[in-house]
Design a protein around this motif. Sequence first.
Motif, short mmCIF file in Angstrom:
data_model
loop_
_atom_site.label_atom_id
_atom_site.label_comp_id
_atom_site.label_asym_id
_atom_site.label_seq_id
_atom_site.Cartn_x
_atom_site.Cartn_y
_atom_site.Cartn_z
N ILE A 83 79.23 48.07 -90.05
CA ILE A 83 77.88 47.70 -90.51
C ILE A 83 77.07 48.97 -90.80
O ILE A 83 76.37 49.05 -91.79
CB ILE A 83 77.18 46.78 -89.49
N GLN A 84 77.20 49.99 -89.94
CA GLN A 84 76.50 51.27 -90.18
C GLN A 84 76.98 51.93 -91.47
O GLN A 84 76.23 52.63 -92.12
CB GLN A 84 76.72 52.23 -89.00
N ALA A 85 78.25 51.70 -91.83
CA ALA A 85 78.81 52.33 -93.03
C ALA A 85 78.35 51.64 -94.32
O ALA A 85 78.51 52.19 -95.39
CB ALA A 85 80.34 52.32 -92.96
N GLN A 86 77.77 50.44 -94.20
CA GLN A 86 77.32 49.70 -95.37
C GLN A 86 76.03 50.29 -95.92
O GLN A 86 75.15 50.69 -95.16
CB GLN A 86 77.04 48.23 -95.00
N GLU A 87 75.93 50.32 -97.22
CA GLU A 87 74.67 50.73 -97.85
C GLU A 87 73.81 49.48 -98.01
O GLU A 87 74.25 48.49 -98.58
CB GLU A 87 74.94 51.38 -99.20
N ARG A 88 72.61 49.54 -97.47
CA ARG A 88 71.68 48.43 -97.59
C ARG A 88 70.26 48.95 -97.53
O ARG A 88 70.01 50.05 -97.05
CB ARG A 88 71.94 47.37 -96.52
#
Length: 159
Positions: A83-88
Amino acid sequence: MDETVKTPVRSFDIHDILKCLPHRYPFLLVDRIIEAHGDQSCIGIKNVTMNEPQFMGHFPGHPVMPGVLLIEGMAQTAGAFCIQAQERAPDAPPPLIYFMTIDKAKFRKPVVPGDRVEFHIERTNRRRNMWWFKGRALVDGQCVCEAEFSAMLVDTPTA
């Protein structure tokens, strides 16, 4: 000249983890992520203490961390780091992560209060919102549990 691109190493404290995962006491099973390499691998930490509720019944007089909770700790570590690796967007709620499969689970040695478990997670594949991992739980450098598992990220439902 070395042309390989090195992924920066990151760490996440408990506040970062709480922003990613919906889990809370008594079911939050990762205290810190000490190393995260992009969306490739990470190491999470769980400090096992005698005051955790599972030890009241597993087993009185001989407390042993249930193996299923070691698998869950690996999954939570993997979930927080992907989730931390996702760009949002900064104000977007984190996606939810759902366990999909658990394979090749092996339990090698009991984990007891006072142990510091390291969850070593490696992403083996990713396709859209599906992620596959290999995980190992280590205590004092010895593998106590290992498994392969997959998870799916889904957008958080809006109220």
